[in-house]
Design a protein around this motif. Structure first.
Motif, PDB file in Angstrom:
ATOM      1  N   CYS A 249       1.151   6.503   4.196  1.00 51.96           N
ATOM      2  CA  CYS A 249       0.293   5.406   3.749  1.00 51.96           C
ATOM      3  C   CYS A 249      -0.157   4.521   4.902  1.00 51.96           C
ATOM      4  CB  CYS A 249       0.993   4.567   2.681  1.00 51.96           C
ATOM      5  SG  CYS A 249       2.518   3.785   3.228  1.00 51.96           S
ATOM      6  N   SER A 253      -3.976   3.702   5.668  1.00 53.68           N
ATOM      7  CA  SER A 253      -4.468   2.327   5.743  1.00 53.68           C
ATOM      8  C   SER A 253      -5.117   2.038   7.085  1.00 53.68           C
ATOM      9  CB  SER A 253      -3.325   1.348   5.454  1.00 53.68           C
ATOM     10  OG  SER A 253      -2.966   1.401   4.083  1.00 53.68           O
ATOM     11  N   THR A 399       1.592  -5.236  -7.006  1.00 53.81           N
ATOM     12  CA  THR A 399       2.163  -4.988  -5.691  1.00 53.81           C
ATOM     13  C   THR A 399       3.114  -3.795  -5.749  1.00 53.81           C
ATOM     14  OG1 THR A 399       4.025  -6.499  -6.076  1.00 53.81           O
ATOM     15  CG2 THR A 399       2.011  -7.436  -5.135  1.00 53.81           C
ATOM     16  N   HIS A 403       5.213   0.241   1.091  1.00 52.07           N
ATOM     17  CA  HIS A 403       3.886   0.845   1.042  1.00 52.07           C
ATOM     18  C   HIS A 403       2.952   0.007   1.906  1.00 52.07           C
ATOM     19  CE1 HIS A 403       0.829   3.408  -0.578  1.00 52.07           C
ATOM     20  NE2 HIS A 403       0.193   2.450  -1.239  1.00 52.07           N
ATOM     21  N   PHE A 405      -0.869  -1.439   3.072  1.00 54.23           N
ATOM     22  CA  PHE A 405      -2.181  -1.842   2.585  1.00 54.23           C
ATOM     23  C   PHE A 405      -3.025  -2.292   3.785  1.00 54.23           C
ATOM     24  CE2 PHE A 405       0.742  -2.243  -0.832  1.00 54.23           C
ATOM     25  CZ  PHE A 405       0.061  -2.263  -2.039  1.00 54.23           C
ATOM     26  N   ASN A 421      -4.919  -0.908  -1.393  1.00 57.32           N
ATOM     27  CA  ASN A 421      -3.947   0.160  -1.566  1.00 57.32           C
ATOM     28  C   ASN A 421      -4.636   1.499  -1.295  1.00 57.32           C
ATOM     29  OD1 ASN A 421      -2.146   2.104  -2.561  1.00 57.32           O
ATOM     30  ND2 ASN A 421      -1.422   0.775  -4.202  1.00 57.32           N
TER      31      ASN A 421
END
Length: 497
Positions: A249, A253, A399, A403, A405, A421
């Motif tokens: 992730c 991002s 939320t 992870h 963002f 996200n």
């Protein structure tokens, strides 16, 4: 545990005028009862009361918050403790329903539970707080906050704690609260790449051969040739970045942040070779420019469904190509894992600059965090963050812990900034409009990385992100259940999935 009455009793009634006296009985639930002594014949404490459960925790309680050290996880009330006398039913935890027989301590401050199905499993709980509205139990160093209804559990918040400094709008003062600096004096790639080897001629040849596929990850078994549409919306867009089965992730991002700030830079580093191969400009561990060539074969499930990041409707985009190039780079140099790679590890592979800093949750006042995000984005820094409390409702989304963002500016007057996200869900493209609400803001952390080679391509007048219009198709894969389960679990390391 027997029922015991705490009495305030004047024992020598015969020595006083009882007509003017009363006996006050203080019960364990905090209530009192008062009786005129002239109407009392005798006082007896009953050691064999009918209610032998007096003093036990009663009723069903729903889990709202789990706190272990600095880790705070928000739950939605799906997990519950149901107390009935000397029994506890523990349900909704993902491990089925288990019944425990309970034994309370004499002071009613702790209890132990023995699993009826597995007698060898014994758990000890400390009762930190027990009121009509809150039950706090400590087990193995972690505190669980329970509430009398699911709704209260979903909306639960810990006490708001403000940073212990005077609020300021001075960016230099705000920056003094940063930590985790990664600038290196030996390599522009950052301290994580210090001492790592640069690319050899053998490495360069291997990376440039499109027939050399990266090592597979996330238990994805096949490389399947796919049509590629590099730029579905004309220019690179964060909407082109939709994570599926691979737990990277932070990388996703970073790609979304590059598309938001540097769409022309992305175009400058990808060459379509016209033969179903693509060459990507990258950097080795010492900051030397190199090139990585990949084919249109995309890591997939056995049924052919794509497991890598894609654009909307599973279109293979520039983001898919960059992810594959990164996977191929990592296969050769093995600096960090593909899954769980950190922002400051990933960004310099494409920009050649690993200088970065971090801000921990609840370090800055709300206005200070807003000032910081606006500043670093205007400076063109690749800015990624996350939440240390999950399940907080933010608009139509919520939320997620562990992870990453991407930060973006917002055109919503009720939001201080946005955090996207990379799952890209909903017509809002996964964008959370962060409200001026301390219970949300205090949970946010930040990692900002210098742009390096991307800097000259910074878009003019960095403004809010407006997702393109798209139709959500039922055939879209969406993020895998494996990653969603990881997001729900309690993370005991620093990996971001």
């Amino acid at each position: 545990m027997k029922k015991r009455l705490l009495l305030t009793v004047l024992m020598v009634l015969s020595l006083i005028d009882i007509s003017a006296q009363r006996i006050v009985i203080h019960l364990k639930d905090g209530t009192t009862k008062s009786y005129q002594t002239s109407k009392i014949e005798k006082i007896v404490t009953d050691e064999t009361s009918e209610d032998e459960n007096e003093g036990y925790i009663k009723g069903t309680w729903y889990l709202g918050i789990y706190k272990a050290g600095t880790t705070v996880i928000h739950f939605d009330g799906g997990e519950y403790f149901a107390f009935d006398g000397n029994q506890l039913v523990w349900g909704g935890s993902g491990e089925g329903t288990n019944t425990f027989t309970l034994e309370y301590s004499a002071d009613n401050k702790t209890f132990t539970g023995k699993n009826v199905k597995k007698p060898s499993e014994v758990k000890k709980f400390e009762i930190l707080e027990y009121t009509s509205s809150l039950l706090v139990l400590r087990h193995d160093g972690a505190d669980r906050y329970f509430y009398p209804t699911k709704e209260e559990a979903r909306n639960a918040e810990l006490e708001n704690e403000l940073p212990n400094h005077k609020e300021t709008n001075n960016i230099n003062t705000i920056m003094s609260y940063a930590y985790g600096y990664t600038k290196s004096s030996s390599t522009p790639m950052g301290k994580h790449y210090e001492g790592k080897r640069g690319a050899t001629s053998e490495d360069i040849a291997w990376l440039m051969d499109p027939d050399n596929e990266p090592a597979a990850v996330a238990n994805l078994p096949r490389w399947v040739g796919q049509p590629v549409k590099l730029y579905p919306y004309g220019d690179p867009s964060p909407a082109d970045v939709n994570q599926h089965a691979i737990g990277d992730c932070s990388a996703c991002s970073v790609f979304a942040s590059l598309a938001y700030l540097y769409p022309d830079f992305i175009k400058s580093i990808i060459t379509d070779n016209g033969n179903k191969t693509y060459t990507v400009k990258m950097f080795d561990a010492q900051g030397k420019p190199i090139e990585v060539c990949v084919s249109n074969k995309i890591l997939s499930e056995n049924n052919g469904k794509i497991g890598q990041v894609t654009g909307k409707n599973n279109v293979v985009t520039w983001a898919t190509i960059l992810e594959k190039a990164f996977m191929k780079w990592e296969t050769r140099f093995q600096i960090d894992n593909v899954e769980g790679i950190g922002t400051e590890f990933l960004a310099p592979l494409f920009t050649g600059d690993g200088e970065s800093f971090a801000i921990a949750p609840n370090t800055l006042h709300t206005s200070e965090l807003k000032t910081l995000i606006e500043y670093v984005l205007q400076q063109g820094m690749i800015t990624i963050g996350g939440f240390n409390v999950g399940g907080i409702k933010v608009g139509q989304l919520e939320t997620v812990t562990a992870h990453a963002f991407a930060f973006m500016l917002s055109n919503n007057v009720n939001a201080i900034f946005c955090m996207r996200n990379p799952w890209g869900t909903t017509s809002a493209d996964g964008v959370l409009e962060i409200p001026d609400k301390r219970s949300v803001v205090k949970t946010i952390d930040v990692r900002a990385v210098m742009p390096g080679a991307a800097a000259p391509y910074l878009r003019k007048n960095v403004g809010p992100y407006n997702p393109p219009k798209f139709t959500i198709m039922p055939t879209d894969i969406g993020v895998s259940e494996r990653l969603m389960m990881k997001a729900r679990s309690i993370v005991k390391n620093n990996e971001l999935w």
